[in-house]
Design an enzyme around this catalytic site. Structure first.
Site, PDB file in Angstrom:
ATOM      1  N   CYS A  76       3.710 -13.580 -26.364  1.00  0.00           N
ATOM      2  CA  CYS A  76       3.832 -13.526 -27.766  1.00  0.00           C
ATOM      3  C   CYS A  76       4.154 -12.184 -28.335  1.00  0.00           C
ATOM      4  CB  CYS A  76       2.491 -13.963 -28.403  1.00  0.00           C
ATOM      5  SG  CYS A  76       1.913 -15.715 -27.936  1.00  0.00           S
ATOM      6  N   MET A  81       0.206  -5.941 -35.387  1.00  0.00           N
ATOM      7  CA  MET A  81      -1.273  -6.514 -34.715  1.00  0.00           C
ATOM      8  C   MET A  81      -2.080  -6.697 -35.961  1.00  0.00           C
ATOM      9  SD  MET A  81      -1.121  -7.718 -31.845  1.00  0.00           S
ATOM     10  CE  MET A  81      -0.948  -7.328 -30.005  1.00  0.00           C
ATOM     11  N   SER A 102      -0.021 -13.562 -22.980  1.00  0.00           N
ATOM     12  CA  SER A 102      -0.122 -12.112 -23.429  1.00  0.00           C
ATOM     13  C   SER A 102       0.413 -11.993 -24.597  1.00  0.00           C
ATOM     14  CB  SER A 102       0.909 -11.265 -22.266  1.00  0.00           C
ATOM     15  OG  SER A 102       0.551 -11.536 -20.948  1.00  0.00           O
ATOM     16  N   CYS A 103       0.057 -11.007 -25.537  1.00  0.00           N
ATOM     17  CA  CYS A 103       0.290 -10.735 -26.616  1.00  0.00           C
ATOM     18  C   CYS A 103       0.353  -9.283 -27.104  1.00  0.00           C
ATOM     19  CB  CYS A 103      -0.631 -11.168 -27.788  1.00  0.00           C
ATOM     20  SG  CYS A 103      -0.039 -11.204 -29.677  1.00  0.00           S
ATOM     21  N   VAL A 104       1.761  -8.806 -27.263  1.00  0.00           N
ATOM     22  CA  VAL A 104       2.012  -7.396 -27.466  1.00  0.00           C
ATOM     23  C   VAL A 104       2.513  -7.219 -28.954  1.00  0.00           C
ATOM     24  CG1 VAL A 104       2.113  -7.279 -25.021  1.00  0.00           C
ATOM     25  CG2 VAL A 104       4.253  -7.727 -26.329  1.00  0.00           C
TER      26      VAL A 104
END
Length: 127
Positions: A76, A81, A102-104
């Site tokens: 994602c 954020m 994963s979320c970046v």
């Protein structure tokens, strides 16, 4: 390798496929909040855009004979954020099997999108 395509999700906007399958693995390209009918982002908030991105993923999964329960990994991308909780609230409604993720944070996404989701799924049984 088989290319997966459906008119129920946005057409690829570059030299790539909506998804490809190889063996029992399905690799979905990242989906943003493009409305497949208009080809434009109509949603304004992160939650609205995440909803459309998830609907697009669902359409591509369906075209491959799968659904969200087949997803084993997602990546994602968020442009802010600070929207993580808002994004997660929508994400959790669709990815109920809790795949690896994963979320970046990224500087920008195509078409000014606020989020993007890509996925890997298992089709036709166990990998």
């Amino acid at each position: 390798m088989e290319v997966i395509h459906t008119d129920k999700a946005p057409a690829a906007v570059g030299p790539y496929s909506q998804a490809v399958s190889t063996g029992k693995l399905l690799f979905l390209s990242g989906q943003i909040a493009l409305n497949p009918a208009s080809g434009k982002i109509e949603a304004q908030t992160v939650s609205e855009q995440a909803e459309q991105a998830c609907r697009n993923i669902g359409a591509v999964l369906a075209a491959a004979g799968a659904d969200f329960s087949a997803v084993v990994k997602t990546t994602c991308f968020l442009t802010d954020m600070a929207a993580f909780a808002e994004f997660n609230a929508v994400y959790a409604k669709y990815f109920t099997g809790k795949p690896a993720r994963s979320c970046v944070a990224v500087t920008a996404l195509p078409a000014g999108a606020l989020c993007e989701i890509e996925a890997v799924a298992v089709i036709g049984g166990q990998a």
